[in-house]
Design an enzyme around this catalytic site. Structure first.
Site, mmCIF file in Angstrom:
data_model
loop_
_atom_site.group_PDB
_atom_site.id
_atom_site.type_symbol
_atom_site.label_atom_id
_atom_site.label_comp_id
_atom_site.label_asym_id
_atom_site.label_seq_id
_atom_site.Cartn_x
_atom_site.Cartn_y
_atom_site.Cartn_z
ATOM 1 N N TYR A 7 -22.332 51.799 -92.395
ATOM 2 C CA TYR A 7 -22.456 50.480 -92.564
ATOM 3 C C TYR A 7 -22.202 49.710 -91.147
ATOM 4 C CZ TYR A 7 -20.504 51.197 -97.482
ATOM 5 O OH TYR A 7 -20.390 51.579 -98.771
ATOM 6 N N SER A 8 -23.125 48.588 -90.748
ATOM 7 C CA SER A 8 -24.154 48.274 -91.497
ATOM 8 C C SER A 8 -25.629 48.545 -90.719
ATOM 9 C CB SER A 8 -24.030 46.839 -91.911
ATOM 10 O OG SER A 8 -23.607 46.378 -90.486
#
Length: 314
Positions: free
Chosen positions: A54-55
Protein backbone atom coordinates in the site's frame (compact mmCIF):
# COMPACT_ATOMS: atom_id res chain seq x y z
CA UNK A 1 -15.95 0.20 26.76
CA UNK A 2 -16.35 -2.35 23.97
CA UNK A 3 -15.02 -5.75 24.92
CA UNK A 4 -12.22 -7.08 22.77
CA UNK A 5 -12.51 -10.36 20.90
CA UNK A 6 -10.01 -13.20 20.84
CA UNK A 7 -8.48 -13.64 17.39
CA UNK A 8 -9.00 -17.33 16.68
CA UNK A 9 -6.70 -19.53 18.75
CA UNK A 10 -4.11 -16.78 19.20
CA UNK A 11 -3.22 -14.64 22.21
CA UNK A 12 -4.28 -11.48 20.34
CA UNK A 13 -7.35 -9.59 21.55
CA UNK A 14 -8.90 -7.22 19.05
CA UNK A 15 -11.59 -4.58 18.67
CA UNK A 16 -14.58 -5.81 16.58
CA UNK A 17 -13.74 -3.39 13.75
CA UNK A 18 -10.36 -3.38 12.02
CA UNK A 19 -9.17 -0.02 10.69
CA UNK A 20 -8.01 -0.49 7.10
CA UNK A 21 -4.77 1.31 6.28
CA UNK A 22 -5.07 1.11 2.49
CA UNK A 23 -6.08 4.79 2.28
CA UNK A 24 -3.07 6.07 4.25
CA UNK A 25 -0.70 7.66 1.76
CA UNK A 26 -3.31 7.29 -0.98
CA UNK A 27 -6.56 9.25 -0.47
CA UNK A 28 -5.54 10.36 3.04
CA UNK A 29 -2.29 12.27 3.58
CA UNK A 30 -0.23 11.95 6.76
CA UNK A 31 -2.16 14.60 8.70
CA UNK A 32 -5.54 13.07 7.80
CA UNK A 33 -4.24 9.58 8.52
CA UNK A 34 -2.99 10.58 11.98
CA UNK A 35 -6.39 12.17 12.74
CA UNK A 36 -8.23 8.98 11.71
CA UNK A 37 -5.86 6.75 13.71
CA UNK A 38 -6.24 9.02 16.77
CA UNK A 39 -10.05 9.00 16.56
CA UNK A 40 -10.17 5.21 16.05
CA UNK A 41 -7.97 4.48 19.07
CA UNK A 42 -9.74 7.10 21.20
CA UNK A 43 -12.96 5.13 20.59
CA UNK A 44 -11.33 1.95 21.88
CA UNK A 45 -10.07 0.59 18.56
CA UNK A 46 -6.77 -1.32 18.64
CA UNK A 47 -6.48 -3.28 15.35
CA UNK A 48 -4.86 -1.65 12.29
CA UNK A 49 -4.47 -3.50 8.99
CA UNK A 50 -2.03 -2.60 6.24
CA UNK A 51 0.24 -4.24 3.63
CA UNK A 52 3.76 -3.61 2.38
CA UNK A 53 2.37 -2.84 -1.09
CA UNK A 54 0.00 0.00 0.00
CA UNK A 55 -0.08 2.16 -2.10
CA UNK A 56 2.24 1.16 -4.94
CA UNK A 57 -0.59 1.63 -7.47
CA UNK A 58 -0.44 5.43 -7.18
CA UNK A 59 1.83 7.32 -9.55
CA UNK A 60 4.88 8.52 -7.63
CA UNK A 61 4.40 5.94 -4.86
CA UNK A 62 6.54 2.85 -4.50
CA UNK A 63 4.71 0.81 -1.86
CA UNK A 64 5.21 1.02 1.89
CA UNK A 65 3.62 4.47 2.19
CA UNK A 66 0.88 3.21 4.52
CA UNK A 67 3.31 1.32 6.78
CA UNK A 68 5.54 4.41 6.96
CA UNK A 69 2.65 6.63 8.08
CA UNK A 70 1.51 4.09 10.69
CA UNK A 71 5.10 3.77 11.93
CA UNK A 72 5.47 7.53 12.35
CA UNK A 73 2.12 7.72 14.16
CA UNK A 74 3.10 4.92 16.57
CA UNK A 75 6.42 6.61 17.27
CA UNK A 76 4.81 10.02 17.93
CA UNK A 77 2.08 8.56 20.15
CA UNK A 78 4.35 6.05 21.92
CA UNK A 79 1.55 3.47 21.86
CA UNK A 80 3.13 0.43 20.19
CA UNK A 81 2.02 -2.05 22.85
CA UNK A 82 -1.60 -0.82 22.68
CA UNK A 83 -2.04 -1.44 18.95
CA UNK A 84 -2.34 -4.75 17.09
CA UNK A 85 -0.56 -4.13 13.79
CA UNK A 86 -1.27 -6.44 10.85
CA UNK A 87 0.66 -6.24 7.59
CA UNK A 88 1.18 -8.48 4.57
CA UNK A 89 3.84 -9.90 2.24
CA UNK A 90 3.96 -10.79 -1.49
CA UNK A 91 2.86 -7.71 -3.44
CA UNK A 92 5.49 -4.99 -2.82
CA UNK A 93 7.23 -4.14 -6.13
CA UNK A 94 10.64 -4.94 -4.59
CA UNK A 95 9.45 -7.99 -2.65
CA UNK A 96 7.17 -9.99 -4.92
CA UNK A 97 6.07 -13.49 -4.07
CA UNK A 98 6.43 -15.93 -1.20
CA UNK A 99 9.85 -17.53 -1.52
CA UNK A 100 11.53 -17.97 1.88
CA UNK A 101 14.21 -15.40 1.04
CA UNK A 102 11.60 -12.87 -0.04
CA UNK A 103 9.44 -13.38 3.06
CA UNK A 104 12.48 -12.73 5.27
CA UNK A 105 13.58 -9.62 3.33
CA UNK A 106 10.04 -8.19 3.08
CA UNK A 107 9.43 -8.66 6.81
CA UNK A 108 12.62 -6.77 7.65
CA UNK A 109 11.61 -3.94 5.29
CA UNK A 110 8.13 -3.76 6.88
CA UNK A 111 9.61 -3.70 10.39
CA UNK A 112 11.85 -0.82 9.38
CA UNK A 113 9.01 1.22 7.88
CA UNK A 114 6.77 0.51 10.86
CA UNK A 115 9.59 1.49 13.21
CA UNK A 116 9.02 -1.56 15.39
CA UNK A 117 10.79 -4.80 16.19
CA UNK A 118 7.71 -7.02 15.86
CA UNK A 119 4.59 -7.41 13.71
CA UNK A 120 1.54 -8.67 15.59
CA UNK A 121 -0.14 -10.43 12.65
CA UNK A 122 1.68 -11.19 9.40
CA UNK A 123 -0.35 -12.27 6.37
CA UNK A 124 0.61 -13.88 3.11
CA UNK A 125 -1.20 -11.31 0.93
CA UNK A 126 -1.76 -13.41 -2.20
CA UNK A 127 -0.83 -17.06 -2.26
CA UNK A 128 1.85 -18.16 -4.73
CA UNK A 129 0.80 -21.71 -5.65
CA UNK A 130 4.13 -22.61 -7.26
CA UNK A 131 5.94 -22.16 -3.92
CA UNK A 132 5.53 -25.22 -1.68
CA UNK A 133 3.55 -24.55 1.51
CA UNK A 134 6.49 -26.10 3.39
CA UNK A 135 8.76 -23.27 2.22
CA UNK A 136 6.22 -20.56 3.10
CA UNK A 137 5.34 -21.91 6.54
CA UNK A 138 9.00 -22.63 7.25
CA UNK A 139 9.97 -19.01 6.56
CA UNK A 140 7.05 -17.64 8.61
CA UNK A 141 7.93 -19.96 11.49
CA UNK A 142 11.51 -18.59 11.44
CA UNK A 143 10.11 -15.06 11.83
CA UNK A 144 7.97 -16.16 14.78
CA UNK A 145 10.90 -17.93 16.46
CA UNK A 146 13.06 -14.80 15.92
CA UNK A 147 10.41 -12.69 17.68
CA UNK A 148 9.80 -10.58 14.56
CA UNK A 149 6.22 -11.82 14.14
CA UNK A 150 3.73 -12.82 16.84
CA UNK A 151 1.08 -14.62 14.77
CA UNK A 152 0.67 -15.60 11.12
CA UNK A 153 -2.34 -15.51 8.79
CA UNK A 154 -3.36 -15.92 5.16
CA UNK A 155 -5.34 -13.88 2.63
CA UNK A 156 -6.47 -14.78 -0.89
CA UNK A 157 -5.74 -18.50 -0.64
CA UNK A 158 -7.57 -21.57 -1.94
CA UNK A 159 -9.12 -24.08 0.49
CA UNK A 160 -6.68 -26.74 -0.78
CA UNK A 161 -3.58 -24.65 -0.08
CA UNK A 162 -4.92 -23.47 3.26
CA UNK A 163 -5.62 -27.05 4.33
CA UNK A 164 -2.14 -28.18 3.22
CA UNK A 165 -0.56 -25.28 5.14
CA UNK A 166 -2.43 -26.06 8.36
CA UNK A 167 -1.63 -29.77 8.10
CA UNK A 168 2.07 -29.08 7.56
CA UNK A 169 2.21 -26.70 10.56
CA UNK A 170 0.52 -29.27 12.78
CA UNK A 171 2.61 -32.19 11.55
CA UNK A 172 5.91 -30.35 12.04
CA UNK A 173 4.94 -28.37 15.14
CA UNK A 174 5.53 -25.03 13.36
CA UNK A 175 3.73 -21.68 13.51
CA UNK A 176 0.14 -22.10 12.34
CA UNK A 177 -2.23 -19.65 10.67
CA UNK A 178 -4.66 -18.18 13.21
CA UNK A 179 -6.65 -15.94 10.87
CA UNK A 180 -7.87 -15.64 7.33
CA UNK A 181 -8.57 -12.43 5.42
CA UNK A 182 -11.16 -13.22 2.75
CA UNK A 183 -13.01 -10.94 0.33
CA UNK A 184 -16.49 -11.07 1.88
CA UNK A 185 -19.52 -8.79 2.13
CA UNK A 186 -23.27 -8.68 1.47
CA UNK A 187 -22.81 -8.44 -2.31
CA UNK A 188 -19.88 -10.87 -2.48
CA UNK A 189 -20.65 -13.99 -0.52
CA UNK A 190 -19.35 -16.76 -2.77
CA UNK A 191 -15.83 -15.35 -2.34
CA UNK A 192 -15.85 -16.88 1.17
CA UNK A 193 -18.94 -18.95 1.92
CA UNK A 194 -18.72 -22.65 1.19
CA UNK A 195 -15.52 -24.69 1.37
CA UNK A 196 -13.23 -21.92 2.61
CA UNK A 197 -15.56 -20.82 5.41
CA UNK A 198 -16.20 -24.44 6.44
CA UNK A 199 -12.45 -25.08 6.63
CA UNK A 200 -11.88 -21.90 8.68
CA UNK A 201 -14.61 -23.00 11.08
CA UNK A 202 -13.18 -26.51 11.48
CA UNK A 203 -9.66 -25.16 12.00
CA UNK A 204 -10.73 -22.47 14.48
CA UNK A 205 -9.48 -19.63 12.26
CA UNK A 206 -10.72 -16.08 12.74
CA UNK A 207 -12.05 -14.43 9.59
CA UNK A 208 -11.16 -10.77 9.13
CA UNK A 209 -12.97 -9.84 5.89
CA UNK A 210 -11.71 -7.16 3.51
CA UNK A 211 -13.92 -5.14 1.10
CA UNK A 212 -16.43 -5.37 3.98
CA UNK A 213 -18.35 -2.41 2.51
CA UNK A 214 -17.83 -3.37 -1.16
CA UNK A 215 -15.61 -0.35 -1.95
CA UNK A 216 -18.19 1.95 -0.36
CA UNK A 217 -21.34 0.58 -2.03
CA UNK A 218 -22.65 -0.76 1.30
CA UNK A 219 -22.43 2.67 2.94
CA UNK A 220 -25.62 3.53 1.04
CA UNK A 221 -24.15 6.66 -0.54
CA UNK A 222 -24.43 5.19 -4.04
CA UNK A 223 -27.99 5.68 -5.28
CA UNK A 224 -29.56 6.02 -8.73
CA UNK A 225 -28.78 9.47 -10.11
CA UNK A 226 -26.24 10.31 -7.38
CA UNK A 227 -22.63 11.11 -8.31
CA UNK A 228 -20.08 10.22 -5.64
CA UNK A 229 -16.62 11.79 -5.61
CA UNK A 230 -14.44 8.84 -4.62
CA UNK A 231 -11.38 7.07 -5.98
CA UNK A 232 -13.41 3.86 -5.69
CA UNK A 233 -16.70 5.14 -7.15
CA UNK A 234 -16.54 3.04 -10.30
CA UNK A 235 -16.07 -0.22 -8.41
CA UNK A 236 -18.85 0.57 -5.96
CA UNK A 237 -21.38 1.91 -8.47
CA UNK A 238 -21.44 -1.28 -10.54
CA UNK A 239 -23.45 -3.00 -7.77
CA UNK A 240 -26.27 -0.48 -8.31
CA UNK A 241 -26.92 -1.99 -11.72
CA UNK A 242 -27.63 -5.45 -10.28
CA UNK A 243 -30.89 -6.76 -8.87
CA UNK A 244 -29.00 -8.13 -5.87
CA UNK A 245 -27.43 -4.73 -5.19
CA UNK A 246 -30.82 -3.02 -5.20
CA UNK A 247 -32.43 -5.68 -2.97
CA UNK A 248 -29.55 -5.45 -0.51
CA UNK A 249 -29.81 -1.64 -0.32
CA UNK A 250 -33.58 -1.85 0.28
CA UNK A 251 -33.11 -4.40 3.10
CA UNK A 252 -30.27 -2.37 4.62
CA UNK A 253 -32.41 0.80 4.57
CA UNK A 254 -35.21 -1.01 6.37
CA UNK A 255 -33.01 -2.48 9.11
CA UNK A 256 -31.08 0.80 9.50
CA UNK A 257 -34.35 2.67 10.08
CA UNK A 258 -35.42 0.17 12.74
CA UNK A 259 -32.18 0.79 14.67
CA UNK A 260 -31.79 4.47 13.80
CA UNK A 261 -28.39 3.40 12.47
CA UNK A 262 -26.29 4.14 9.40
CA UNK A 263 -26.52 1.74 6.44
CA UNK A 264 -22.76 1.06 6.71
CA UNK A 265 -23.14 0.04 10.37
CA UNK A 266 -25.85 -2.48 9.50
CA UNK A 267 -23.82 -3.95 6.61
CA UNK A 268 -20.86 -4.43 8.96
CA UNK A 269 -23.11 -5.86 11.70
CA UNK A 270 -24.44 -8.50 9.28
CA UNK A 271 -20.85 -9.46 8.46
CA UNK A 272 -19.80 -9.51 12.12
CA UNK A 273 -22.68 -11.93 12.84
CA UNK A 274 -21.50 -14.51 10.28
CA UNK A 275 -19.78 -17.73 11.40
CA UNK A 276 -15.99 -17.36 11.93
CA UNK A 277 -16.00 -13.55 11.48
CA UNK A 278 -14.23 -11.81 14.37
CA UNK A 279 -13.81 -8.30 12.93
CA UNK A 280 -14.54 -6.82 9.51
CA UNK A 281 -12.04 -4.37 7.99
CA UNK A 282 -13.19 -0.90 6.93
CA UNK A 283 -11.17 2.18 6.08
CA UNK A 284 -11.91 5.85 6.66
CA UNK A 285 -10.36 8.70 4.72
CA UNK A 286 -11.69 11.28 7.18
CA UNK A 287 -12.62 11.35 10.86
CA UNK A 288 -16.24 12.06 9.82
CA UNK A 289 -16.48 8.62 8.19
CA UNK A 290 -15.47 6.79 11.37
CA UNK A 291 -18.55 6.89 13.66
CA UNK A 292 -20.68 4.77 11.29
CA UNK A 293 -17.91 2.14 11.21
CA UNK A 294 -17.16 2.14 14.93
CA UNK A 295 -20.86 1.78 15.74
CA UNK A 296 -20.74 -1.87 14.62
CA UNK A 297 -19.23 -2.64 18.03
CA UNK A 298 -22.54 -1.78 19.69
CA UNK A 299 -25.11 -2.94 17.11
CA UNK A 300 -26.71 -6.37 17.51
CA UNK A 301 -29.11 -7.38 14.76
CA UNK A 302 -32.01 -9.75 15.48
CA UNK A 303 -32.03 -13.21 13.88
CA UNK A 304 -34.92 -12.02 11.72
CA UNK A 305 -32.94 -9.00 10.49
CA UNK A 306 -29.88 -11.13 9.73
CA UNK A 307 -32.15 -13.52 7.84
CA UNK A 308 -33.74 -10.71 5.81
CA UNK A 309 -30.34 -9.36 4.77
CA UNK A 310 -29.06 -12.86 3.95
CA UNK A 311 -32.13 -13.49 1.78
CA UNK A 312 -31.82 -10.14 -0.01
CA UNK A 313 -28.19 -10.86 -0.84
CA UNK A 314 -28.76 -14.43 -2.07
Amino acid sequence: MTSLRKLGQSDLEVFPLVLGGNVFGWTADQTQSFAVLDAYTAAGGNFVDTADSYSAWIEGNHGGESETIIGKWIKERGNRSDVVVATKVSQHPDFKGLSAANIRAAADASLKRLGTDYIDLYYTHFDQPDVPVEEIIGALDELVKAGKVRQIAASNISPERLKASLEFSEREGLARYVALQPHYNLVSRDTYEGELQALAERAGLAAVPYFALASGFLTGKYRPGVTVDSARAEGAAKHLATERGQKVLAALDEVARAHDAEVATVALAWLAAQPTVVAPIASARTVEQLPALLAVAGLRLTDDEIGRLTEASA
